[in-house]
Design an enzyme around this catalytic site. Structure first.
Site, PDB file in Angstrom:
ATOM      1  N   TYR A 175       0.858  -1.183   0.000  1.00  0.00           N
ATOM      2  CA  TYR A 175       0.000   0.000   0.000  1.00  0.00           C
ATOM      3  C   TYR A 175       0.896   1.235   0.000  1.00  0.00           C
ATOM      4  O   TYR A 175       1.978   1.214   0.587  1.00  0.00           O
ATOM      5  CB  TYR A 175      -0.864  -0.027   1.272  1.00  0.00           C
ATOM      6  CG  TYR A 175      -2.167   0.717   1.168  1.00  0.00           C
ATOM      7  CD1 TYR A 175      -3.145   0.322   0.258  1.00  0.00           C
ATOM      8  CD2 TYR A 175      -2.434   1.798   2.002  1.00  0.00           C
ATOM      9  CE1 TYR A 175      -4.351   0.999   0.187  1.00  0.00           C
ATOM     10  CE2 TYR A 175      -3.650   2.475   1.931  1.00  0.00           C
ATOM     11  CZ  TYR A 175      -4.605   2.072   1.016  1.00  0.00           C
ATOM     12  OH  TYR A 175      -5.797   2.729   0.946  1.00  0.00           O
ATOM     13  N   TYR A 215     -11.315   3.052  -8.472  1.00  0.00           N
ATOM     14  CA  TYR A 215     -11.060   3.057  -7.025  1.00  0.00           C
ATOM     15  C   TYR A 215     -10.557   1.710  -6.531  1.00  0.00           C
ATOM     16  O   TYR A 215     -10.322   1.527  -5.338  1.00  0.00           O
ATOM     17  CB  TYR A 215     -12.320   3.485  -6.253  1.00  0.00           C
ATOM     18  CG  TYR A 215     -13.445   2.466  -6.289  1.00  0.00           C
ATOM     19  CD1 TYR A 215     -14.316   2.406  -7.372  1.00  0.00           C
ATOM     20  CD2 TYR A 215     -13.626   1.555  -5.251  1.00  0.00           C
ATOM     21  CE1 TYR A 215     -15.333   1.485  -7.413  1.00  0.00           C
ATOM     22  CE2 TYR A 215     -14.648   0.618  -5.287  1.00  0.00           C
ATOM     23  CZ  TYR A 215     -15.503   0.594  -6.375  1.00  0.00           C
ATOM     24  OH  TYR A 215     -16.512  -0.339  -6.425  1.00  0.00           O
ATOM     25  N   THR A 248     -20.830  -6.433  -6.982  1.00  0.00           N
ATOM     26  CA  THR A 248     -21.137  -7.188  -5.765  1.00  0.00           C
ATOM     27  C   THR A 248     -20.246  -6.776  -4.591  1.00  0.00           C
ATOM     28  O   THR A 248     -20.466  -7.211  -3.471  1.00  0.00           O
ATOM     29  CB  THR A 248     -20.948  -8.706  -5.994  1.00  0.00           C
ATOM     30  OG1 THR A 248     -19.599  -8.937  -6.415  1.00  0.00           O
ATOM     31  CG2 THR A 248     -21.910  -9.236  -7.035  1.00  0.00           C
ATOM     32  N   ASP A 273     -18.615 -13.267 -14.904  1.00  0.00           N
ATOM     33  CA  ASP A 273     -19.274 -14.508 -15.300  1.00  0.00           C
ATOM     34  C   ASP A 273     -18.754 -15.606 -14.394  1.00  0.00           C
ATOM     35  O   ASP A 273     -17.550 -15.892 -14.379  1.00  0.00           O
ATOM     36  CB  ASP A 273     -18.908 -14.859 -16.754  1.00  0.00           C
ATOM     37  CG  ASP A 273     -19.536 -13.907 -17.745  1.00  0.00           C
ATOM     38  OD1 ASP A 273     -20.704 -14.130 -18.078  1.00  0.00           O
ATOM     39  OD2 ASP A 273     -18.853 -12.942 -18.141  1.00  0.00           O
TER      40      ASP A 273
END
Lengths: 348, 348
Positions: A69, A260, A168, A192
């Protein structure tokens, strides 16, 4: 609040001892983290000692531990950036908080994966205790990202539409609901995979107007799938690769795609003509950057709005509360080692 | 002004007959274009008949003929979007223009590749006749693109820097000089090829602060090459592919890359982290879109500024004047069939 009378033997200006998930070097969380017992720390006159109730495992937490990060904490470090706790003791000069209050660190601050956290009064924000703990613990990183991205890039009006991949994801679920509350249509793209029909139904139940798998949009006449819905002016990408290209092709002329996340770890590829002739803009959003100290007031106001929605059942997403002691299995799930799981939230 | 007394035999409200480069179907310009003799047309009361002096062959002209430009004229059509001419006759209600004035179509309008052009008075803009014809003929498409891109995306201040690829292009050369006039440093990227040393010297003579070939920047410690020059906030891409990636990596945090061309025909690829953590924006510029009718006044003011610079020798770029009769060889050069050539400008 003390579960153990022995704690009382400490001076009133000391915290109880704390159990924390610590990493002493960077690497995969399941290898480098362990629970450490930390000695009591002083609760100074402006400090508030909080007994943590719950804290999630977010991808940014994992990336920080991995050392990949951009904000790389010096080790040893305690994991976790958000969570909810109950005020345990306060220093003598603390005015705004009292024992029993529920608080979250706001803006985000590191070290929420421990049983007792001591920080200055100004680091904590009191929240409505009627909000379920799994929402209170997770309201900042993902729901606030969704809210900011809907507000900060394009002036959306009721009747407009947005498109997103990774629908999701927790941010994705929040975008669907926050868009719906504003009268904005959402066009959602998912991978998929087995179970994608079930995933589609879940997102529609949250208010998604359209949910497509990538292969459904990988066709020439995809516009006919959208009926009379206006072409989206704003798109969100947390995947990259082909899923980002699908967002781009769905956008209308002059539209903006905000990146993002990078779930596929693939880059974003766009034709030169999409910039020159379609006037597409590509931007990025990073909550960490937005949430600098100057934004504290604005940030807390929005957190209150989101907490209120969660309290009233108007903002929903799936989480799984896991006892703190079982953090190793929560990491496995968060790392995707055991298939797809809801957001893992440690319960202290 | 008439070179041929016979023209006078036409009614005063008719133009002379015109020779035009016409394409009757879309395809490669060297196959589908031919010179057509067009009969006189009426010069109505608000019309101005202009004897064209010079008009360039721009890539957008070629793409329009090929039928691959987003604006696809219906065929048969006359080529050319810009150029300079001398007023030949004016309709009785024309106030602002007189025979002998030099004019350019402003905003751009199609059909400049012909010896006589008739358009309404409002379509023409009178320019300073002290400007050399090769600059007057080419001042809008490329120099104005350079000027707009320096003005429209980032608020640049003296001491800032910009980075660009395709720096030897006409827009590239203009950016170097317009930046220098504003006290802005330019970092320029060119292809690795024979003669690149010579190209570097030419650009430096125009005022380029740095000129690198792609391979020079394809190194880890490229920042050391830039000394104390501030990292650029704004970049320009007319190439795509690796050359676009080099612009992106040179930009500073929060920087913007504007794409206006696609010389390599390769797409632009960017990592997700460049959007999320480096906060890079990708945008596009298309003069055609900017130059809508509402911008006429602004457009002409800027054209006058650029014409003044060219007149005073402060804006230079290479052109090659080619007799109208030799247009076939000019096309070959413009299409790159004979190696690298300066901008081809037809001389009527």
């Amino acid at each position: 609040m003390t579960q153990n009378g022995g704690l009382k033997s400490f001076s009133t200006n000391m915290s109880p001892p704390s159990k924390a998930i610590v990493y002493e070097r960077h690497g995969s969380p399941d290898y480098v983290t362990r629970v450490v017992e930390l000695p009591p720390v002083e609760v100074r006159e402006n400090d508030v000692c909080v007994r943590m109730i719950a804290a999630p495992i977010n991808p940014s937490d994992i990336n920080q531990i991995e050392g990949v990060y951009p904000v790389r904490p010096s080790v040893p470090a305690i994991g976790g950036l958000e969570g909810v706790g109950e005020v345990y003791t306060v220093g003598p000069r603390v005015k705004s908080l009292s024992p029993g209050d529920w608080v979250i660190p706001s803006p985000l601050s590191s070290g929420t994966w421990q049983t007792y956290v001591v920080k200055e009064e100004s680091a904590w924000h009191r929240i409505d205790k009627r909000c379920p703990i799994e929402y209170a613990a997770t309201i900042t990183v993902n729901p606030l990202t969704a809210l900011r991205m809907l507000e900060d890039f394009v002036d959306l009006k009721p009747g407009d539409s947005v498109v997103q991949n990774g629908a999701t994801s927790m941010v994705g679920q929040c975008i669907i609901q926050l868009a719906r509350l504003r009268g904005i249509y959402s066009i959602n793209i998912i991978r998929d995979r087995d179970g994608s029909d079930e995933a589609k139904e879940k997102l529609k139940a949250l208010g998604a107007d359209y949910v497509f798998s990538e292969s459904q949009l990988n066709v020439k006449n995809f516009k006919s799938l959208l009926g009379n819905t206006p072409e989206p002016t704003l798109g969100f990408n947390c995947v990259g690769g082909n899923a980002a290209s699908l967002v781009l092709k769905t956008l209308r002329e002059g539209g903006t795609m905000v990146t993002y996340g990078a779930m596929s770890k693939k880059p974003i590829t766009a034709s030169t003509s999409s910039f020159i002739f379609k006037d597409i803009s590509l931007r990025g959003f990073w909550l960490h950057k937005w949430m600098n100290l100057e934004k504290v007031k604005e940030c807390r106001k929005m957190v209150d709005y989101l907490i209120g929605l969660a309290r009233d059942g108007k903002l929903k997403y799936e989480t799984e509360l896991v006892p703190f002691e079982d953090f190793a299995s929560a990491f496995d799930k968060a790392l995707g080692k055991r298939g797809s799981h809801p957001k893992q939230v440690l319960r202290f």
